[in-house]
Design an enzyme around this catalytic site. Structure first.
Site, PDB file in Angstrom:
ATOM      1  N   ASN A   1     -10.060  -0.722  -0.137  1.00  0.00           N
ATOM      2  CA  ASN A   1      -8.597  -0.609  -0.092  1.00  0.00           C
ATOM      3  C   ASN A   1      -8.034  -1.077  -1.437  1.00  0.00           C
ATOM      4  OD1 ASN A   1      -5.863  -0.900   0.307  1.00  0.00           O
ATOM      5  ND2 ASN A   1      -6.037  -2.005   2.244  1.00  0.00           N
TER       6      ASN A   1
ATOM      7  N   CYS B   1       0.816  -1.229   0.000  1.00  0.00           N
ATOM      8  CA  CYS B   1       0.000   0.000   0.000  1.00  0.00           C
ATOM      9  C   CYS B   1       0.844   1.272   0.000  1.00  0.00           C
ATOM     10  CB  CYS B   1      -0.913   0.013   1.218  1.00  0.00           C
ATOM     11  SG  CYS B   1      -1.907  -1.463   1.338  1.00  0.00           S
TER      12      CYS B   1
ATOM     13  N   HIS C   1      -3.547   6.773   3.009  1.00  0.00           N
ATOM     14  CA  HIS C   1      -3.915   5.520   2.356  1.00  0.00           C
ATOM     15  C   HIS C   1      -5.295   5.112   2.868  1.00  0.00           C
ATOM     16  CE1 HIS C   1      -4.120   1.500   1.012  1.00  0.00           C
ATOM     17  NE2 HIS C   1      -3.857   0.946   2.189  1.00  0.00           N
TER      18      HIS C   1
HETATM   19  N1  ACO Z   1     -18.287  -9.547   8.592  1.00  0.00           N
HETATM   20  C1  ACO Z   1     -18.740  -9.846   9.816  1.00  0.00           C
HETATM   21  N2  ACO Z   1     -17.923 -10.198  10.844  1.00  0.00           N
HETATM   22  C2  ACO Z   1     -16.620 -10.229  10.590  1.00  0.00           C
HETATM   23  C3  ACO Z   1     -16.076  -9.922   9.330  1.00  0.00           C
HETATM   24  C4  ACO Z   1     -16.958  -9.573   8.292  1.00  0.00           C
HETATM   25  N3  ACO Z   1     -16.550  -9.250   7.067  1.00  0.00           N
HETATM   26  N4  ACO Z   1     -14.723 -10.030   9.384  1.00  0.00           N
HETATM   27  C5  ACO Z   1     -14.420 -10.387  10.650  1.00  0.00           C
HETATM   28  N5  ACO Z   1     -15.559 -10.519  11.393  1.00  0.00           N
HETATM   29  C6  ACO Z   1     -15.707 -10.870  12.793  1.00  0.00           C
HETATM   30  C7  ACO Z   1     -14.508 -11.592  13.336  1.00  0.00           C
HETATM   31  O1  ACO Z   1     -14.586 -12.966  13.096  1.00  0.00           O
HETATM   32  C8  ACO Z   1     -14.588 -11.247  14.800  1.00  0.00           C
HETATM   33  O2  ACO Z   1     -15.518 -12.101  15.399  1.00  0.00           O
HETATM   34  P1  ACO Z   1     -15.266 -12.691  16.881  1.00  0.00           P
HETATM   35  O3  ACO Z   1     -15.194 -11.494  17.765  1.00  0.00           O
HETATM   36  O4  ACO Z   1     -16.457 -13.560  17.096  1.00  0.00           O
HETATM   37  O5  ACO Z   1     -13.957 -13.429  16.793  1.00  0.00           O
HETATM   38  C9  ACO Z   1     -15.170  -9.839  14.842  1.00  0.00           C
HETATM   39  O6  ACO Z   1     -15.792  -9.670  13.560  1.00  0.00           O
HETATM   40  C10 ACO Z   1     -14.136  -8.761  15.067  1.00  0.00           C
HETATM   41  O7  ACO Z   1     -13.038  -8.988  14.185  1.00  0.00           O
HETATM   42  P2  ACO Z   1     -11.747  -8.062  14.196  1.00  0.00           P
HETATM   43  O8  ACO Z   1     -10.765  -8.598  13.216  1.00  0.00           O
HETATM   44  O9  ACO Z   1     -11.295  -7.833  15.595  1.00  0.00           O
HETATM   45  O10 ACO Z   1     -12.388  -6.686  13.649  1.00  0.00           O
HETATM   46  P3  ACO Z   1     -11.729  -5.285  13.572  1.00  0.00           P
HETATM   47  O11 ACO Z   1     -12.573  -4.311  14.275  1.00  0.00           O
HETATM   48  O12 ACO Z   1     -10.260  -5.297  13.910  1.00  0.00           O
HETATM   49  O13 ACO Z   1     -11.862  -4.948  12.008  1.00  0.00           O
HETATM   50  C11 ACO Z   1     -10.442  -4.865  10.055  1.00  0.00           C
HETATM   51  C12 ACO Z   1     -11.208  -5.751  11.074  1.00  0.00           C
HETATM   52  C13 ACO Z   1     -11.454  -4.031   9.332  1.00  0.00           C
HETATM   53  C14 ACO Z   1      -9.692  -5.771   9.094  1.00  0.00           C
HETATM   54  C15 ACO Z   1      -9.436  -3.947  10.801  1.00  0.00           C
HETATM   55  O14 ACO Z   1      -8.722  -4.685  11.736  1.00  0.00           O
HETATM   56  C16 ACO Z   1      -8.458  -3.230   9.875  1.00  0.00           C
HETATM   57  O15 ACO Z   1      -8.826  -2.385   9.095  1.00  0.00           O
HETATM   58  N6  ACO Z   1      -7.141  -3.514   9.991  1.00  0.00           N
HETATM   59  C17 ACO Z   1      -6.090  -2.799   9.291  1.00  0.00           C
HETATM   60  C18 ACO Z   1      -6.078  -3.030   7.813  1.00  0.00           C
HETATM   61  C19 ACO Z   1      -4.889  -2.334   7.170  1.00  0.00           C
HETATM   62  O16 ACO Z   1      -4.568  -1.216   7.471  1.00  0.00           O
HETATM   63  N7  ACO Z   1      -4.182  -3.016   6.288  1.00  0.00           N
HETATM   64  C20 ACO Z   1      -2.963  -2.469   5.737  1.00  0.00           C
HETATM   65  C21 ACO Z   1      -2.940  -2.387   4.341  1.00  0.00           C
HETATM   66  S1  ACO Z   1      -3.656  -3.736   3.473  1.00  0.00           S
HETATM   67  C22 ACO Z   1      -2.510  -4.244   2.282  1.00  0.00           C
HETATM   68  O17 ACO Z   1      -1.344  -3.987   2.365  1.00  0.00           O
HETATM   69  C23 ACO Z   1      -3.084  -5.057   1.135  1.00  0.00           C
END
Ligand code: ACO
Length: 332
Positions: free
Chosen positions: A289, A117, A259
């Site tokens: 993203n 990214c 980003h």
């Molecule tokens: N729909 C419904 N529920 C979901 C989904 C979904 N799509 N995805 C995960 N869940 C569930 C999980 O299983 C979890 O359930 P549990 O509590 O029963 O275990 C719950 O939702 C919470 O999951 P988390 O992973 O803790 O959710 P979080 O609030 O952290 O959001 C996200 C996830 C959006 C991925 C976030 O962590 C994020 O944006 N991270 C950073 C991403 C980033 O910056 N990436 C860098 C660049 S990407 C690249 O280089 C290609």
């Protein structure tokens, strides 16, 4: 030659995304998710994805042509093409040479740059170094990704996040270095965190069809929560460092272009810098993203919406798998 007096600037910008749109409601039919969850956790409402028969090179070429037109630069005047991507059409040849052929840039060198990214910022800064040494050069810097082709559409933790697209910028010597151009940059990496965001299959460690690796490892995988923590910390640090060492404060920024990985990360950053909403570019709702394409897509739309004018102080910041991170402070 006084290299420090030469500044490079974006002379023209273009973008192109595939017409096919996948909404959160479409995804509800594919995996166990909901529009409410995706919107609340990420800010994403829809994303563009390639259809069968299309390739990301089609859109990189389209974006490049628009950037050339806006910059009033002909393809023959381009000396170098740098394509930031982790999802080129092929391993060989590079995406950059497909663009070189597609726009008929008969005098250009071409290579791809892999920095997830942060790829567009890395490429912009590489271009900046070339221009300091060859001030007459014109360089096409492209961020283009076909993430949908590396997405496991059964993995709800990743498929709701990603989208496809391409953005391109013609970079050349600033016509007025006092008023326009790149002022400073920040590039960094932390390879010790690589297991948090991976696409292991298809490289030379696990070649295609290698049965030692589970099938899902041939797609992008991410430990989102851990990535989130590092992303917020690093993006804040980069912004504050760049501002401080150039004697600016956050209120001097006309537009922060982060980003587009997650609206919550962007909001965290906005609050830490004390910026009003109108000073932060957000278009993640429309594109998700798009990795290396995210910053040029945001710059393009900011300019189109009249939020970015010549001479405005702009701060770019990105963070991605690897980890890689980067920032650039510039006058548009
Ligand atoms: N729909 C419904 N529920 C979901 C989904 C979904 N799509 N995805 C995960 N869940 C569930 C999980 O299983 C979890 O359930 P549990 O509590 O029963 O275990 C719950 O939702 C919470 O999951 P988390 O992973 O803790 O959710 P979080 O609030 O952290 O959001 C996200 C996830 C959006 C991925 C976030 O962590 C994020 O944006 N991270 C950073 C991403 C980033 O910056 N990436 C860098 C660049 S990407 C690249 O280089 C290609």
């Amino acid at each position: 030659m006084n290299f420090n007096k030469i500044k490079s600037a974006v002379l023209g910008i273009g973008m192109a995304v595939p017409p096919k749109v996948l909404t959160n409601f479409d995804l509800e039919k594919m995996v166990d998710t909901s529009d409410e969850w995706i919107t609340e956790r990420t800010g994403i409402k829809e994303r563009h994805v390639l259809e069968d028969g299309e390739n990301i090179s089609d859109y990189a070429i389209k974006a490049a042509k628009e950037a050339l037109e806006k910059a009033e630069v002909s393809p023959e005047e381009i000396n170098l093409i740098i394509c930031a991507t982790v999802t080129p059409d092929y391993i060989i040849p590079s995406l950059a040479v497909l663009v070189q052929d597609g726009i008929k840039a008969s005098n250009a060198g071409a290579f791809d740059l892999s920095a997830t990214c942060s790829g567009f910022i890395y490429s912009l800064i590489v271009a900046d170094q070339f221009i300091k040494i060859n001030p007459d050069w014109k360089i096409l810097v492209i961020g283009a990704e076909a993430l949908s082709r590396k997405t496991n559409w059964q993995d709800r933790t990743i498929c709701v996040l990603l989208g496809d697209g391409a953005g391109a910028a013609v970079v050349g010597k600033s016509p007025d270095p006092e008023k326009r151009g790149i002022i400073d940059f920040y590039l960094g990496a932390d390879g010790s965190c690589w297991p948090l965001l991976t696409l292991k299959g298809g490289g030379s460690c696990f070649p295609p069809f290698d049965e030692r690796l589970p099938k899902e490892e041939f797609y992008i995988k991410m430990k989102g929560r851990e990535v989130f923590k590092v992303a917020t910390r690093m993006m804040e640090k980069i912004c504050l460092d760049l501002l401080e060492r150039n004697n600016f404060s956050p209120e001097d920024i006309k537009l922060l272009v982060p980003h587009q990985a997650n609206l919550r990360i962007i909001e965290y950053l906005r609050e830490k810098l004390g910026l009003p909403k109108e000073k932060v570019m957000v278009n993640i709702n429309k594109y998700g993203n798009t990795s290396a394409a995210s910053i040029p897509l945001a710059l393009y739309e900011a300019e189109k919406e009249g939020r970015l004018k010549k001479g405005d102080l702009v701060l770019l910041v990105a963070f991605g798998g690897g980890f890689t991170y980067g920032g650039a402070l510039l006058r548009w």
